[in-house]
Design a protein around this motif. Structure first.
Motif, short mmCIF file in Angstrom:
data_model
loop_
_atom_site.label_atom_id
_atom_site.label_comp_id
_atom_site.label_asym_id
_atom_site.label_seq_id
_atom_site.Cartn_x
_atom_site.Cartn_y
_atom_site.Cartn_z
N SER A 320 0.81 -1.36 0.06
CA SER A 320 0.04 0.05 0.00
C SER A 320 0.80 1.22 0.06
O SER A 320 0.17 2.24 -0.35
N GLU A 321 2.15 1.15 0.26
CA GLU A 321 3.01 2.32 0.33
C GLU A 321 4.07 2.20 -1.05
O GLU A 321 5.29 2.82 -0.83
N THR A 322 3.70 1.51 -2.00
CA THR A 322 4.51 1.35 -3.13
C THR A 322 4.77 2.81 -3.88
O THR A 322 5.93 3.03 -4.46
N ALA A 323 4.09 3.70 -3.56
CA ALA A 323 4.31 5.36 -4.16
C ALA A 323 5.47 5.71 -3.57
O ALA A 323 6.30 6.21 -4.11
N ARG A 324 5.59 5.37 -2.07
CA ARG A 324 6.65 5.89 -1.62
C ARG A 324 7.91 5.05 -2.31
O ARG A 324 9.25 5.65 -2.33
N ALA A 325 7.77 3.75 -2.40
CA ALA A 325 9.19 2.95 -3.00
C ALA A 325 9.32 3.64 -3.91
O ALA A 325 10.61 3.73 -4.43
N HIS A 326 8.68 4.03 -5.12
CA HIS A 326 8.96 4.69 -6.24
C HIS A 326 9.71 5.74 -5.95
O HIS A 326 10.61 6.04 -6.76
N ARG A 327 9.27 6.66 -5.09
CA ARG A 327 9.87 7.85 -4.91
C ARG A 327 11.36 7.59 -4.28
O ARG A 327 12.34 8.42 -4.65
N MET A 328 11.46 6.63 -3.61
CA MET A 328 12.90 6.38 -3.06
C MET A 328 13.97 6.10 -4.14
O MET A 328 14.96 6.45 -4.08
N LEU A 329 13.30 5.24 -5.38
CA LEU A 329 14.17 4.85 -6.50
C LEU A 329 14.44 6.38 -7.33
O LEU A 329 15.60 6.41 -7.64
N GLU A 330 13.37 7.07 -7.25
CA GLU A 330 13.60 8.48 -8.08
C GLU A 330 14.48 9.47 -7.45
O GLU A 330 15.32 10.02 -8.01
N ASN A 331 14.55 9.39 -6.13
CA ASN A 331 15.47 10.24 -5.46
C ASN A 331 16.65 9.40 -5.07
O ASN A 331 17.33 10.33 -4.26
N ARG A 332 16.94 8.42 -5.27
CA ARG A 332 18.14 7.76 -5.12
C ARG A 332 18.45 7.68 -3.54
O ARG A 332 19.82 7.80 -3.17
N GLU A 333 17.49 7.28 -3.01
CA GLU A 333 17.50 7.20 -1.36
C GLU A 333 18.00 5.73 -1.23
O GLU A 333 17.76 4.65 -1.61
N GLY A 334 19.10 5.61 -0.19
CA GLY A 334 19.43 4.45 0.39
C GLY A 334 20.37 3.48 -0.59
O GLY A 334 20.97 4.00 -1.75
N PHE A 335 20.77 2.53 -0.11
CA PHE A 335 21.81 1.57 -0.62
C PHE A 335 20.98 0.08 -0.76
O PHE A 335 20.65 -0.50 0.07
#
Length: 348
Positions: A320-335
């Protein structure tokens, strides 16, 4: 059932998690009870809309996932209910000249589950049996879901296309991403000296933890200049570039004479300017690579299942939080990889 889906292309606001028709497996398909899925930049591009790719809407994304076999089609003998499986997303025709020679990833009719076809980011999915690989007991669902696409892609890039040999120097760009962190480990396993780039000191430290000899923070340093410096002005034998236009010129400049640049994607743009003089004068090779053959997938995943390679999970979220997951990829957050789990699995 509940599934991630979108009915139009656009930003993360088009992503929904809600009711979706129950999948019914065909004669050559397997119904999977999905335990975990994982994201790739491919999911972002598919959501935004890819030229020439017309999707049936609503579309369920997801080219990485793993779960338990719930039911099998009439023609299936390879799997049975209760088996643990993961998705190998490339669908090939089996009939073209490339398929006949075992080069399935070069199939002229190649399609990808989650990109061209409905994906696995839902509670259940009907998948062709040919697109499933067994997952041994003891491998956690997050690892099983996150490993297949990036490790098969990086494995083919380095072992088949670039043919990396012990003692060579390899530069991996974007080592914090899925393909990048797989490529660092595979190049190290092949006996190469590995250099890597990352967008922060923390990402660089992670890259060195998993096999890089030296990591370069590209936010502070010109990585081509740094590579020339640490290699005594020689350059590296292989550059792994899945970034695209933003890094292309410096990738070519990082290569030694006779070097190879291998690419599987273009996150920052697909039409960079190219210094052709550098390519012919230094006798460079530019190699394209996409996904892997069945044998290459098995070779890569056997090493993941055995623990030789580590799948770094940067975040685990409910679907249900997949939109946030997409933003993490777009913003290059994390490893590493972002994993999404059906909400019903988390509530169980």
């Amino acid at each position: 059932m509940q599934a991630v889906q979108f009915t139009d292309h656009g930003g993360t606001e088009v992503i929904e998690y809600g009711e979706y028709p129950e999948p019914e497996p065909g004669d050559e398909e397997v119904l999977i009870d999905v335990k975990a899925g994982a994201l790739n930049h491919l999911d972002v591009w598919t959501r935004r809309g890819l030229p020439g790719v017309d999707l049936d809407m609503p579309h369920v994304p997801g080219s990485d996932g793993a779960g338990v076999v719930e039911r099998v089609g009439e023609d299936i003998t390879r799997f049975a209910p209760g088996d643990r499986v993961a998705l190998a997303a490339g669908v090939y025709c089996g009939e073209c000249e490339y398929c006949r020679h075992g080069e399935h990833s070069m199939c002229v009719n190649y399609r990808i589950i989650g990109e061209h076809l409905p994906g696995v980011h839902g509670e259940r999915a009907a998948i062709p049996a040919a697109n499933l690989v067994p997952v041994p007991e003891g491998v956690d669902w997050e690892t099983a879901a996150a490993a297949p696409l990036v490790f098969q892609t990086a494995w083919r890039m380095l072992t088949t296309r670039a043919d990396v040999s012990p003692g060579e120097d390899v530069l991996v760009l974007g080592a914090s991403g899925g393909v990048g962190h797989a490529a660092v480990q595979i190049a190290d396993y092949a006996g190469a000296t590995v250099y890597a780039t990352g967008g922060s000191d923390e990402k660089c430290a992670y890259a060195e933890e998993i096999g890089a000899e030296h990591a370069i923070n590209y936010e502070r340093e010109d990585f081509a200049e740094e590579i020339r410096s640490v290699t005594g002005r020689r350059g590296v034998d292989v550059v792994v570039d899945h970034v695209g236009a933003e890094t292309w010129t410096d990738s070519l400049a990082s290569l030694a004479k006779g070097g190879r640049l291998v690419t599987c994607g273009a996150t920052t743009g697909h039409a960079p300017e190219t210094n052709i003089n550098r390519i012919f004068w230094n006798q460079l090779s530019v190699l394209g690579s996409t996904m892997a053959t069945a044998g290459e997938i098995d070779d890569a995943l056997d090493l993941v299942w055995d623990g030789e390679f580590e799948v770094r999970i940067r975040e685990q979220l409910p679907m249900s939080e997949t939109a946030r997951a997409h933003r993490m990829l777009e913003n290059r957050e994390g490893f590493g990889k972002v994993v999404v789990t059906p909400d019903s699995e988390l509530d169980a």
